[in-house]
Design a protein around this motif. Structure first.
Motif, mmCIF file in Angstrom:
data_model
loop_
_atom_site.group_PDB
_atom_site.id
_atom_site.type_symbol
_atom_site.label_atom_id
_atom_site.label_comp_id
_atom_site.label_asym_id
_atom_site.label_seq_id
_atom_site.Cartn_x
_atom_site.Cartn_y
_atom_site.Cartn_z
ATOM 1 N N THR A 182 0.420 27.654 19.558
ATOM 2 C CA THR A 182 -0.449 27.644 20.647
ATOM 3 C C THR A 182 -2.056 27.937 20.029
ATOM 4 O OG1 THR A 182 -0.199 29.785 21.066
ATOM 5 C CG2 THR A 182 1.229 28.126 22.266
ATOM 6 N N GLU A 183 -2.006 28.362 18.829
ATOM 7 C CA GLU A 183 -3.405 28.606 18.463
ATOM 8 C C GLU A 183 -3.562 27.665 17.231
ATOM 9 O OE1 GLU A 183 -4.891 31.692 19.220
ATOM 10 O OE2 GLU A 183 -3.562 32.013 20.732
ATOM 11 N N SER A 184 -4.889 27.679 17.022
ATOM 12 C CA SER A 184 -5.399 26.776 15.982
ATOM 13 C C SER A 184 -5.254 27.351 14.691
ATOM 14 C CB SER A 184 -6.774 26.414 16.302
ATOM 15 O OG SER A 184 -7.500 27.497 15.895
ATOM 16 N N ILE A 185 -5.314 26.625 13.860
ATOM 17 C CA ILE A 185 -4.946 27.149 12.048
ATOM 18 C C ILE A 185 -6.165 28.223 11.986
ATOM 19 C CG2 ILE A 185 -5.280 26.688 9.701
ATOM 20 C CD1 ILE A 185 -3.301 24.532 10.145
ATOM 21 N N SER A 186 -7.333 27.990 12.306
ATOM 22 C CA SER A 186 -8.295 29.068 12.080
ATOM 23 C C SER A 186 -8.400 30.264 12.898
ATOM 24 C CB SER A 186 -9.738 28.248 12.179
ATOM 25 O OG SER A 186 -10.341 28.621 13.364
ATOM 26 N N ASN A 187 -7.680 30.060 14.084
ATOM 27 C CA ASN A 187 -7.534 31.230 14.914
ATOM 28 C C ASN A 187 -6.338 32.010 14.235
ATOM 29 O OD1 ASN A 187 -8.888 31.923 16.910
ATOM 30 N ND2 ASN A 187 -7.914 30.840 18.363
ATOM 31 N N LEU A 188 -5.482 31.489 13.630
ATOM 32 C CA LEU A 188 -4.442 32.265 13.123
ATOM 33 C C LEU A 188 -4.643 32.913 11.961
ATOM 34 C CD1 LEU A 188 -1.345 29.680 13.279
ATOM 35 C CD2 LEU A 188 -1.485 32.025 14.302
ATOM 36 N N LYS A 189 -5.496 32.094 10.999
ATOM 37 C CA LYS A 189 -6.362 33.124 10.101
ATOM 38 C C LYS A 189 -7.197 34.028 10.274
ATOM 39 C CE LYS A 189 -6.998 29.298 6.330
ATOM 40 N NZ LYS A 189 -7.896 28.337 5.771
ATOM 41 N N ARG A 190 -7.766 34.182 11.548
ATOM 42 C CA ARG A 190 -8.753 35.188 11.979
ATOM 43 C C ARG A 190 -7.650 36.249 12.252
ATOM 44 N NH1 ARG A 190 -12.246 32.020 14.928
ATOM 45 N NH2 ARG A 190 -12.659 31.439 12.983
ATOM 46 N N LEU A 191 -6.456 35.950 12.802
ATOM 47 C CA LEU A 191 -5.654 36.981 13.236
ATOM 48 C C LEU A 191 -4.979 37.680 11.627
ATOM 49 C CD1 LEU A 191 -3.528 35.435 16.065
ATOM 50 C CD2 LEU A 191 -5.505 37.160 16.262
ATOM 51 N N GLN A 192 -4.633 36.707 11.068
ATOM 52 C CA GLN A 192 -4.271 37.435 9.597
ATOM 53 C C GLN A 192 -5.283 38.432 9.057
ATOM 54 O OE1 GLN A 192 -3.175 33.714 7.561
ATOM 55 N NE2 GLN A 192 -1.380 34.549 7.220
ATOM 56 N N GLN A 193 -6.448 37.863 9.229
ATOM 57 C CA GLN A 193 -7.624 38.876 8.707
ATOM 58 C C GLN A 193 -7.590 40.146 9.497
ATOM 59 O OE1 GLN A 193 -11.474 37.333 9.432
ATOM 60 N NE2 GLN A 193 -12.426 38.580 7.990
ATOM 61 N N LYS A 194 -7.575 39.985 10.557
ATOM 62 C CA LYS A 194 -7.483 41.077 11.665
ATOM 63 C C LYS A 194 -6.219 42.102 11.125
ATOM 64 C CE LYS A 194 -8.370 42.110 16.395
ATOM 65 N NZ LYS A 194 -8.021 41.733 17.896
ATOM 66 N N GLU A 195 -5.029 41.498 10.978
ATOM 67 C CA GLU A 195 -4.010 42.365 10.641
ATOM 68 C C GLU A 195 -4.243 42.890 9.255
ATOM 69 O OE1 GLU A 195 -0.369 39.808 9.572
ATOM 70 O OE2 GLU A 195 0.497 41.848 8.476
ATOM 71 N N THR A 196 -4.686 42.369 8.402
ATOM 72 C CA THR A 196 -5.203 43.140 7.116
ATOM 73 C C THR A 196 -6.265 44.332 7.485
ATOM 74 O OG1 THR A 196 -4.936 40.942 6.057
ATOM 75 C CG2 THR A 196 -5.946 42.490 4.635
ATOM 76 N N ILE A 197 -7.176 43.863 7.976
ATOM 77 C CA ILE A 197 -7.986 45.045 8.221
ATOM 78 C C ILE A 197 -7.498 46.298 8.923
ATOM 79 C CG2 ILE A 197 -10.127 45.513 9.657
ATOM 80 C CD1 ILE A 197 -11.250 42.501 8.886
#
Lengths: 699, 76
Positions: free
Chosen positions: A228-243
């Motif tokens: 349901t999310e675009s790839i770049s949104n998922l990437k942003r979430l991954q970044q958020k997870e890392t942070i």
């Protein structure tokens, strides 16, 4: 017998994970491949208290569970698949005390999978020098885990670690980070769609497809379609997870880890200033290369000469001792010379793997990558291509696998395509024997041996061909891929003797066994083909006697003539004659032609093939070299191996793609037959043309 | 606008917010996070690649990547 349980060793690169593995399992380990891929699978048995044994799997080093290479992907595939027979009952995450903060990122991810996880903090021997203090009890409490503080260098802390492993059932499986806190709304939706699944695992499966598209996955079907999310949104979430994870880790370490910068002694910056100096850094690297080549050319020649003569006398001994017959001939003329052709490599392979292993263990290899990146980029390569190109002087197969950490696909592909040009150890026996035959044993300027210089030139030729073709491929290949390059600069470490020793033994063993099988099979086939034949073959004695009725010759001469006649009329002789027109312009006879053909299985077969062909019907105690020197060209009456044909052979072997195993690995690594086929055609064409040119010029 | 690429040897800076579309996740995982301190340890000839100390982690990146990451220089 108690039931065995599974332990998985997981950790970032450069944390000493392999030393921990070696300490836990001793020599009780085996190295294989994961099914279908060329990622090395290392497993072993660790003996614990009261006769309990644990099966230990050393997983490839990875910085996180967001895989970006095949090697890293192995880790996540295993950890997500409960049904895998290797699925760990307990995960042991290895970290380095000096890089604890970064290493803990992976730890928190593993722990959040709900697997019982032990934290191993390695390199405790450095704490004093670096003025590091750690509150272990508090850290255990905050991370809800058990910690083993160890030093694999000083062999400390392993008993405690084994105890922790034995008692794995008492470990908490509470997560470090509440996955939902990354994006509450998104994770809520995920939880509602798949109520029976762990959301963090679901999240990993979804993002894994983003990171690593080409996966065949069968578990958790339907998840991949939950996009349901675009790839770049998922990437942003991954970044958020890392942070988020780093925030948690910083918080924890603030209360438990203290580094007294003022009292820390730092050899690193001193060594870096010298080894990575803008001028001296390159001089030192050149010196290291020269040392490696000196070892391969010079030091290993003593054991090699010994092996060569041992096999020559072994063949003779077998012939005289065993009862005469076909079977004895097969052993003495087929198998023994064939095996000698591979065992002679052992000293060189061992030296090469020794140096490569020392360079990697010490942390110097990363500095070389740093120094060379800019230079290599001009040729369409990466600094990381240096490692495969150096490793390629041992064998192209591990070298091509070593390209996996090159992030840029175009740079990686070019590295894979040009690596087979580097002079692998399989070319060495061919070079050594031809050089000994056709290059005079003289000294240049009174110091340098002309033969050694020629060998050095062959290595430079290999590197040159690799670099130039890389440059051309860079111009020709139209592949757009985002460039990015990141490499960790690990601390300098004195290599552990045990680690280096195990690497050398393992690599040499697998090389010799792998190549040994092919060579054994080929030498048996060749012997059979050379010892039997159709038609005239079976009447050789009568025909030769008939021919020599008028001018009687001695018994020995007669036998030699019969043997030569038989070989020429054997199956292999017929096959050789068939291809002779193609190889004659290069200065070869049909016997060399046969050796060339069999070399396409593996180059090192060349010497073994000639040894087999020449020893059929030849009873003299002679080394392979003497036999080759005695061969004459039937047409000219001059030695068959002369300067012109020798140079032509050297060039042919320098450029030709004669290794089926390499082609197979290239196919696997590039996931297509297109690239290995191009390699085969183009390299062989270059080889044929240069060899032809050289022979016609020098003739 | 200062980026990591504009650091001089020994200089330090603080990483500003950046976009995931430009900076690879791997770099983040190795410690290159907004708010963290970055120092230039050494460079290869032609200032490329650059050897950094980010928040205690030692890593090297190419100049073109370094030029994508904005920083605030905090020491000369």
């Amino acid at each position: 017998m108690a039931k065995q349980f599974n332990v998985a060793l997981i950790g970032n690169p450069n944390t000493g994970k392999t030393s921990v593995f070696n300490r836990l399992t001793g020599l009780n380990q085996q190295v294989g491949n994961y099914p279908g891929i060329t990622v090395e699978k290392k497993q072993g048995i660790c003996k614990l208290d009261r006769g309990v044994k644990a099966h230990v799997l050393d997983l490839p080093g990875t910085y996180s569970l967001n895989a970006s290479s095949l090697d890293e992907n192995v880790v996540i595939e295993l950890l997500l698949n409960k049904n895998d027979k290797d699925f760990p009952d307990v995960a042991v995450v290895v970290t380095d005390i000096e890089n604890l903060k970064r290493n803990l990122l992976l730890f928190t991810q593993i722990k959040d999978l709900g697997i019982p996880t032990i934290l191993v903090i390695n390199m405790a021997d450095r704490m004093k020098r670096k003025a590091i203090t750690l509150d272990i009890a508090a850290l255990e409490l905050r991370l809800e885990t058990k910690i083993a503080l160890i030093s694999s260098r000083e062999n400390r802390g392993f008993e405690a670690l084994k105890k922790r492993i034995t008692n794995y059932k008492s470990l908490s499986v509470a997560p470090c980070l509440n996955a939902s806190s990354i994006a509450p709304e998104y994770f809520d939706r995920l939880r509602k769609t798949f109520p029976n699944q762990d959301v963090y695992k679901l999240w990993l499966v979804i993002t894994q497809d983003v990171n690593f598209g080409k996966l065949d996955r069968n578990q958790l079907k339907g998840v991949a379609s939950f996009k349901t999310e675009s790839i770049s949104n998922l990437k942003r979430l991954q970044q958020k997870e890392t942070i988020k994870r780093y925030q948690f880790i910083n918080e924890v370490l603030k209360q438990t880890l203290l580094v007294d910068q003022a009292n820390a002694k730092d050899f690193r910056s001193v060594l870096d200033r010298v080894l990575m100096h803008k001028f001296w850094g390159y001089v030192i690297f050149l010196g290291v290369l020269l040392l490696i080549f000196q070892a391969i050319f010079d030091w290993s020649s003593y054991p090699m000469d010994f092996i060569d003569s041992t096999f020559a006398s072994l063949g003779e001994w077998a012939k005289n001792t065993l009862p005469a017959g076909d079977f004895t001939n097969l052993i003495a003329e087929g198998i023994i010379p064939g095996l000698g052709g591979i065992i002679i490599f052992i000293p060189q392979i061992a030296f090469l793997f020794f140096f490569i292993s020392v360079l990697e263990e010490s942390g110097y290899m990363s500095r070389v990558v740093f120094l060379m990146d800019r230079v290599m980029r001009r040729f369409g390569l990466s600094g990381k291509s240096v490692v495969p190109l150096i490793a390629g002087t041992a064998c192209a197969i591990p070298a091509i696998m070593a390209t996996r950490n090159i992030e840029n696909w175009k740079e990686r592909l070019i590295t894979i395509l040009v690596t087979p040009f580097t002079t692998c150890s399989a070319r060495l026996p061919v070079y050594l024997i031809i050089i000994a035959l056709v290059i005079p044993d003289q000294r240049v300027l009174g110091i340098f041996s002309l033969q050694a210089l020629t060998l050095m030139f062959m290595y430079l030729l290999g590197f040159g061909a690799a670099i130039i073709s890389a440059w051309m491929l860079d111009k020709v290949l139209k592949i757009r891929s985002k460039t990015f390059f990141v490499i960790e600069m690990p601390n300098y470490k004195l290599p552990l003797f045990k680690n280096v020793g195990i690497t050398v033994i393992e690599k040499t063993k697998s090389f010799v066994l792998g190549a040994g099988k092919i060579i054994l099979a080929i030498s048996i086939i060749l012997w059979v083909l050379a010892s039997y034949g159709p038609g005239d073959f079976n009447n050789a004695a009568a025909i030769i006697q008939q021919e020599n009725l008028e001018a009687p010759i001695s018994q020995t001469q007669l036998e030699t003539k019969i043997a030569a006649f038989k070989l020429e009329h054997s199956y292999i002789g017929h096959a050789g004659k068939l291809i002779e027109p193609a190889v004659r312009p290069l200065g070869y006879d049909w016997k060399i032609g046969i050796a060339l053909i069999s070399s396409f299985a593996a180059r090192e077969v060349f010497v073994g093939t000639l040894a087999t062909i020449y020893s059929v019907g030849n009873d003299d105690v002679e080394t392979i070299k003497n036999r080759m020197a005695a061969e004459t060209n039937v047409k000219t009456g001059k030695p068959l191996f002369n300067f012109a044909s020798g140079v032509s052979l050297l060039l042919f072997y320098a450029f030709a793609m004669q290794c089926m195993s390499t082609l197979a690995v290239v196919k696997r690594e590039t996931n297509s037959w297109k690239w290995p086929m191009w390699q085969l055609i183009i390299m062989t064409a270059i080889a044929y043309i240069t060899a032809l040119g050289a022979y016609q010029w020098f003739k | 606008m200062a980026t990591i690429a504009s650091l001089k040897q020994g200089q330090r800076g603080i990483i500003k917010e950046f976009s995931v579309d430009i900076v690879p996740l791997k770099l983040l995982e190795m410690g290159c996070l907004p708010g963290n301190e970055v120092a230039l340890v050494q460079t290869a000839p032609f200032q490329d690649p650059m050897y950094l100390n980010v928040n205690g982690a030692h890593l090297a990146i190419r100049k073109e990547t370094a030029a994508q990451i904005e920083i605030e220089i905090i020491s000369q």
